[in-house]
Every structure is written in structure tokens, then in C-alpha cells.
Design an enzyme around this catalytic site. Structure first.
Site, PDB file in Angstrom:
ATOM      1  N   CYS A  85       0.838  -1.206   0.000  1.00 51.46           N
ATOM      2  CA  CYS A  85       0.000   0.000   0.000  1.00 51.46           C
ATOM      3  C   CYS A  85       0.878   1.264   0.000  1.00 51.46           C
ATOM      4  CB  CYS A  85      -0.986  -0.037   1.160  1.00 51.46           C
ATOM      5  SG  CYS A  85      -2.376   1.099   0.948  1.00 51.46           S
ATOM      6  N   HIS A 190      -3.806  -5.222  -0.555  1.00 48.12           N
ATOM      7  CA  HIS A 190      -3.354  -5.763   0.727  1.00 48.12           C
ATOM      8  C   HIS A 190      -3.359  -7.285   0.688  1.00 48.12           C
ATOM      9  CE1 HIS A 190      -3.310  -1.984   3.047  1.00 48.12           C
ATOM     10  NE2 HIS A 190      -4.184  -1.599   2.123  1.00 48.12           N
ATOM     11  N   GLU A 192      -2.307  -9.189   2.839  1.00 43.95           N
ATOM     12  CA  GLU A 192      -2.625  -9.673   4.201  1.00 43.95           C
ATOM     13  C   GLU A 192      -4.119  -9.700   4.474  1.00 43.95           C
ATOM     14  OE1 GLU A 192      -1.605  -6.657   3.470  1.00 43.95           O
ATOM     15  OE2 GLU A 192      -2.358  -5.165   4.887  1.00 43.95           O
TER      16      GLU A 192
END
Lengths: 208, 250
Positions: A85, A190, A192
Site C-alpha cells: 500500500c 493488501h 494480508e
């Protein structure tokens, strides 16, 4: 092997930590630190980033010697680094969020607000969008083209050299969402937060 | 192409999942972490926890729930209920929440939205608006729908956008718990008046209500009971929307 997630007060990084620990299990040691010596001696570095370009660059600079250490790691020693990001956005020369701010300058280009086409598109660009893989990237091993990834951002990285773009996503325009320049990797989305497919990207990075 | 999001919401009280009808009459039904995992495995685009009685009771249980959830679910997690201060937000984010939703405190202290979106980024600040029809417009309510404010919902939505909210979670008080569908006019009016994404909430009883919510202009649709009581699975909801040519992540 040691993978270090740089903890530089860049906002919420607990999801990044949880996902890397989930993938690493007991095989790889995940460090979360801003300790310069630990960063230097690690095999790979993850540079997360939330909030604004300006606040993230400011937070990096607030830790004495951190920018130099990251420069050594990624540019001089060419060890693998993944920016996520705003972590990716900071690779640029300059960003325009809040006010004009110099970035790390690792990949020539700028970070500007996404054109919302006169309010036709909502900002931030939030949610799951498909990625168009346009170049073989080591972190996309086993990832199918058009896979969905989770995005949340209002600014986009516009690199000068289009050859370093590994994936784009379609919103109000085509947005760069992954880059690879030698040992430097970055995702605007993202991994994650992108469920199993995102964890696979993290696994690919850990296993580089 | 950006996909429309389906967000199952779990009402949590003392670390356990509950769901009330019109905000009262609660039933207990299970571990939120297990529920969240079932949802994310089923294709939920995000998970939302609402700590419903947080305003009055010991909140520490929610932090433990968030911590456990974020180690098991790798989709975005929004947590709301009883969020009063920058410190509350910081704690939830540190426990693994990706976004925090603010309701009463945003009305009483709009500066909190301004400060927290500057400190943590707009991406993690969701303002939850509970609105009730009043004449030709809507009025916002606080404290889980118990207190009226006299504030116009559209004006408040604009104000929150200007304060730096990243998203608005709009619940119709008239529709919540009725299973008769979203307040479509409310969703359309708010989403056409702001440039940030709107999450529609309150009133889903069948899958077509989700489709109506998306068509109203909302970027995401939230539902609790239909998923919680197993009336439909998240996967069934997505298949249904896809069959109506509404883009979803499958």
C-alpha cells in the site's frame, strides 16, 4: 531465515504481522522492529504503510538512520523488499497527498490522487478488484490472472518506466497495483487481507 | 472491475454472538471467532462485529475476540460499538481490527472522526449512521438507536465525509429487524450525496433485498440474521447476486 516487518508507527500493522506469522509458521522467523541492526541483518524486509504518503514518509524519517538503512538494504545490497500500500507508494520520487512530499526515489514516478471522473467513482477505491497480471513476477507464482485482491486507497503510483509494472487493476482508469524492479516488490492491494490468495503472495515472497 | 461487497455482521455481547430484533430481546448463539471463520471461508468480503452493549458494560471481552479473529480470518474486519476515543480506536486496531466504526461519538464529537482519520488514515474510519424516517427526510439516532438527535441524516453524512470518514455504514432504524428489505430511498439519497462508499444495513430478509441494496447505489451490503440463522449462506447470496448480473467476487 529472518523476515523483518518494519515497525515505524505507520498505522495499523497487526494484520500484516498476523498474516506473515500464519504463513511463516515455525519455518521462518518474523521480526517486527525498527531496530536498524536487526533490519540490516535480516534476509527480507516488509515495508507496510497506512495513512497518508506524507505521514508515512514523515514517520520513516523520524527514526534516525532508518531511510539510510533501507537504502542500503534494497538499493546497495539488493536484498528482497516488499512494500504494501503506502509502503509501495513511497518507492516513488514524490507524492501529492496532503502536500508535495519527497519519497524514497527507488522507482522514478509520482503518487497522485485517483481521477474519480467528476465524482462518477467513489473514493477511496475500497473492496475486491481483479488484478491483470501483465508481467511474470516472482510473487505471483501460482496466482491466476484476474484473481481478486483487497484494495483500499485513494492515491495511485504512476511509475515512469512501465516495464516495472507487474499488474494493474481497472477502476476509474487502469491503476498500477503491483511492481517488480529487480529485488524490490510492491503491491497497492493488501495481500494480508486478501484471504488465501493473498497469503499465497506472502508465501511466495517469503520463499524467494 | 470493483466487486460489490457482502458483509455479514455479528452482534457481540460479552464475547458471545447475539442478534436482537429492533435492538432489544437478545438471544445467545455461539463463538464469534468460529462464526467469522465460517463466513470468511464461505466468501464473505469483510466481517463486521458490533459490540452492542459496549456503551454500558466492560469492553475488554471484545478486544480478546478481535485478537483471536484476526489470527484466524484474513479478510478485513470492522469493529464497532462503544468507540469513544482515539485510544479506543488505537486499541482495536492494535488487536487486529482493520476498520473501526464510530456511531454515537461521531455525533457528539465530530472532531474524533477528524483526528482519528488523520492519525490512522481514512481507510480505517467508518462512521455508522442510524437513521429514522422523519417527514420527507431522515433523522439520526445515537446510543444503539435509543436517543433522538434532531440532526438530519443527509447533512450529517456530508459532514462526516468532510471530517475524513472513509466509509458510511447506514442503518435504517425503521427497517432493522423487520426482514422487509433496506430503506432503498435512504440508501439512494445518502450514496448520491457523498463521494465515499456507503454500506447499506438494516432489514434484509431475503436474497433479493441484497440485490436491491446494491442497485440503490450502495457499494456494499451488510446483513446479520439471514446469515446468522443459516437462512442463507454467504456463498448462496453471492451466487444469487451473480445470477442477477451483479458483479461479486466468487
Amino acid at each position: 531465515m529472518n523476515v523483518t516487518i518494519v515497525d515505524y508507527n505507520s498505522g495499523n500493522i497487526s494484520s500484516v504481522i498476523n498474516s506473515f506469522k500464519e504463513v511463516a509458521k515455525d519455518k521462518v522467523n518474523i521480526e517486527v522492529t525498527s531496530d536498524l541492526n536487526k533490519i540490516k541483518s535480516s534476509d527480507k524486509v516488509v515495508l507496510p504503510g497506512q495513512g497518508s504518503f506524507k505521514s508515512c514518509v514523515g514517520a520513516l524519517k523520524d527514526i534516525k538512520g532508518l531511510v539510510d538503512t533501507l537504502n542500503d538494504f534494497a538499493i546497495n545490497n539488493k536484498k528482497p523488499l516488499l512494500g504494501i500500500c503506502v509502503g509501495l507508494q513511497m518507492f516513488a520520487d514524490v507524492g501529492y497527498e496532503e502536500k508535495e512530499t519527497k519519497g524514497l526515489g527507488w522507482i522514478p514516478g509520482k503518487v497522485s490522487i485517483i481521477d474519480n471522473q467528476n465524482r462518477k467513482y467513489k473514493l477511496p477505491h475500497i473492496g475486491w478488484n481483479e488484478i491483470n497480471i501483465i508481467k511474470d513476477s516472482k510473487i505471483f507464482k501460482g496466482i491466476e490472472n484476474k484473481s481478486h485482491m483487497y484494495f483500499v486507497h485513494s492515491y495511485e503510483f504512476i511509475p515512469e518506466d512501465k516495464n516495472i509494472i507487474s499488474a494493474t487493476t481497472d477502476y476509474s482508469s487502469s491503476i498500477v497495483c503491483a511492481v517488480e524492479k529487480e529485488n524490490i516488490f510492491g503491491t497497492q492491494f493488501h495481500p494480508e487481507k486478501s484471504d488465501k490468495i493473498g497469503l499465497k503472495i506472502i508465501n511466495n515472497f517469503i520463499n524467494l | 472491475m470493483l466487486k460489490n461487497r457482502i458483509i455479514p455482521c455479528l452482534d457481540v455481547k460479552n464475547g458471545r454472538v447475539v442478534k436482537g430484533i429492533n435492538f432489544v430481546d437478545l438471544k445467545d448463539a455461539g463463538d464469534p471467532v468460529e462464526q467469522a471463520k465460517i463466513y470468511s471461508d464461505g466468501g464473505a468480503d469483510e466481517i463486521c462485529f458490533l459490540d452492542i452493549t459496549a456503551s454500558n458494560e466492560n469492553r475488554d471481552t471484545i478486544y480478546k475476540v478481535v485478537e483471536r479473529t484476526s489470527k484466524n480470518c484474513f479478510v478485513p474486519l470492522t469493529v464497532g460499538g462503544g468507540v469513544r476515543s482515539v485510544e479506543d480506536i488505537n486499541k482495536l486496531l492494535n488487536c487486529g481490527a482493520d476498520k473501526v466504526s464510530i456511531n454515537t461519538a461521531a455525533v457528539q464529537n465530530p472532531k474524533l472522526v477528524e483526528e482519528s482519520s488523520k492519525k490512522f488514515g481514512s481507510q480505517c474510519i467508518v462512521v455508522a449512521i442510524d437513521a429514522k424516517k422523519k417527514g420527507e427526510s431522515w433523522e439520526i439516532f445515537t446510543h444503539g438507536g435509543r436517543n433522538s438527535t434532531g440532526i438530519n441524516a443527509i447533512e450529517f453524512a456530508n459532514k462526516m465525509e468532510n471530517c475524513g470518514a472513509g466509509e458510511l455504514l447506514v442503518t435504517s432504524m425503521d427497517k432493522d429487524g423487520t426482514q422487509s428489505g433496506y430503506d432503498i430511498k435512504l440508501m439512494t439519497t445518502i450514496s448520491s450525496n457523498v463521494n465515499i462508499p456507503v454500506i447499506a444495513s438494516g432489514g434484509v430478509g431475503k436474497l433479493d433485498h441484497l440485490a436491491e441494496g446494491i442497485k440503490s447505489g450502495a457499494s456494499a451490503v451488510l446483513a446479520a440474521s439471514i446469515f446468522h440463522y443459516g437462512t442463507y449462506s454467504v456463498a448462496e447470496a453471492k451466487q444469487y447476486l451473480a445470477s442477477k448480473d451483479i458483479p461479486v467476487r466468487i
